[in-house]
Design an enzyme around this catalytic site. Structure first.
Site, short mmCIF file in Angstrom:
data_model
loop_
_atom_site.label_atom_id
_atom_site.label_comp_id
_atom_site.label_asym_id
_atom_site.label_seq_id
_atom_site.Cartn_x
_atom_site.Cartn_y
_atom_site.Cartn_z
N PRO A 276 0.78 -1.22 0.00
CA PRO A 276 0.00 0.00 0.00
C PRO A 276 0.82 1.28 0.00
CG PRO A 276 0.24 -0.80 2.23
CD PRO A 276 1.22 -1.50 1.37
N GLU A 277 0.67 2.05 -1.03
CA GLU A 277 1.09 3.45 -1.00
C GLU A 277 -0.21 4.22 -1.14
OE1 GLU A 277 4.54 4.22 -3.56
OE2 GLU A 277 4.93 2.08 -3.59
#
Length: 280
Positions: free
Chosen positions: A2-3
């Site tokens: 996750p960014e």
DNA sequence: CCTGAAACCTGTCTGC
DNA sequence: TGCAGACAGGTTTCAG
């Protein structure tokens, strides 16, 4: 996984629902299940038993890489770290996931599942979000964040630019993929010292960050290997994961180096390293 | 102030 | 096939 583009996508899915995934605003929490003790960072399970049931999900947002679920009285903060993912699931349905660490149960039926193979992800249930979110730097996509402020951020520190962009207290939401992509788009070598950049270059970098993040969000994030599903941005990578392949701008072979213990991808021709202050 | 190394974890892939 | 090693979207802590 996750960014910020992936977290933003997940937040939107939970807020609005998708095919096979229902929206959670308006639902009442009836309880929870914890399968890996460390996943729940705060508070203790005994306290959570008392404070969670009966609270209604009011809002689903993102701040940096955190998912923010605003409840009637408290706030649930979720950080997916390297391999976390969230999805909703109707009762008595087995989604076939092997690494469920935590789940919220709803009075109306259905569950919110936190799947996380590497167990790095964390969940906090807090009254005051500032203790955690207050440490974050500005949101690059926030229109009120100006190129002048960004320039001052870079100018006042003597840091390797890639490390600074990954530092969530300097600027929030960028991870390894979108940092490499932004630096290539801006034509900046990852090892450049932040204070050596002139205003025009730093302005170009902020514009590149915004373009890369917006493109990522538009394509529902990036899906690599077995982690995360549904994203398409991996098909648009300029340098990330393309070691040994040709740069789509100039044809030069993409290189991989290590910066701050992170694999770093760059085009040696588009991203030349200047070791002194740029001339204005 | 800044960097590098290690720790926290499991899964996948490559090479011998 | 087996096995060691490298590597993976992140963050924190500690030594220098």
């Amino acid at each position: 996984m996750p960014e910020s583009p992936e977290v933003e996508t997940i937040a939107r899915n939970l807020r609005e629902g998708t095919a096979g995934c229902f929206a959670i605003p308006g639902l009442t929490i009836s309880g929870y299940k914890s399968y890996w003790q460390k996943t729940l960072a705060e508070p203790t399970t005994e306290l959570l038993d008392q404070l969670l049931p009966g609270q209604v999900v009011k809002e689903v947002k993102r701040r940096g890489k955190y998912l923010v679920l605003t409840l009637s009285r408290h706030t649930v903060l979720i950080h997916l770290r390297m391999s976390g993912d969230l999805l909703t699931c109707v009762d008595d349905f087995d989604p076939g996931l092997k690494h469920i660490r935590f789940e919220l149960e709803f009075l109306e039926g259905g569950r919110l599942l936190f799947n996380d193979p590497r167990k790095f992800g964390r969940i906090w249930v807090v009254e005051d979000t500032q203790t955690i979110l207050g440490k974050l730097g500005p949101e690059p996509l926030d229109e009120s964040f100006t190129s002048e402020e960004f320039f001052n951020l870079l100018r006042n520190k003597k840091r390797i630019i890639k490390s600074l962009l990954l530092d969530q207290s300097s600027i929030a939401g960028l991870g390894n993929i979108y940092t490499d992509e932004s630096l290539h788009l801006a034509g900046i070598h990852p090892l450049t010292i932040s204070k050596n950049l002139k205003y025009q270059t730093s302005k170009r970098l902020l514009e590149s960050i915004r373009q890369v993040l917006n493109d990522g969000i538009e394509r529902n994030g990036s899906s690599i290997d077995w982690v995360y599903r549904g994203g398409e941005y991996q098909n648009n990578f300029r340098v990330y994961g393309r070691t040994g392949q040709a740069c789509n701008v100039c044809g030069t072979i993409i290189e991989r180096i290590v910066v701050g213990q992170r694999g770093t991808h760059l085009c040696p021709k588009c991203q030349v390293l200047y070791k002194s202050r740029e001339k204005d």
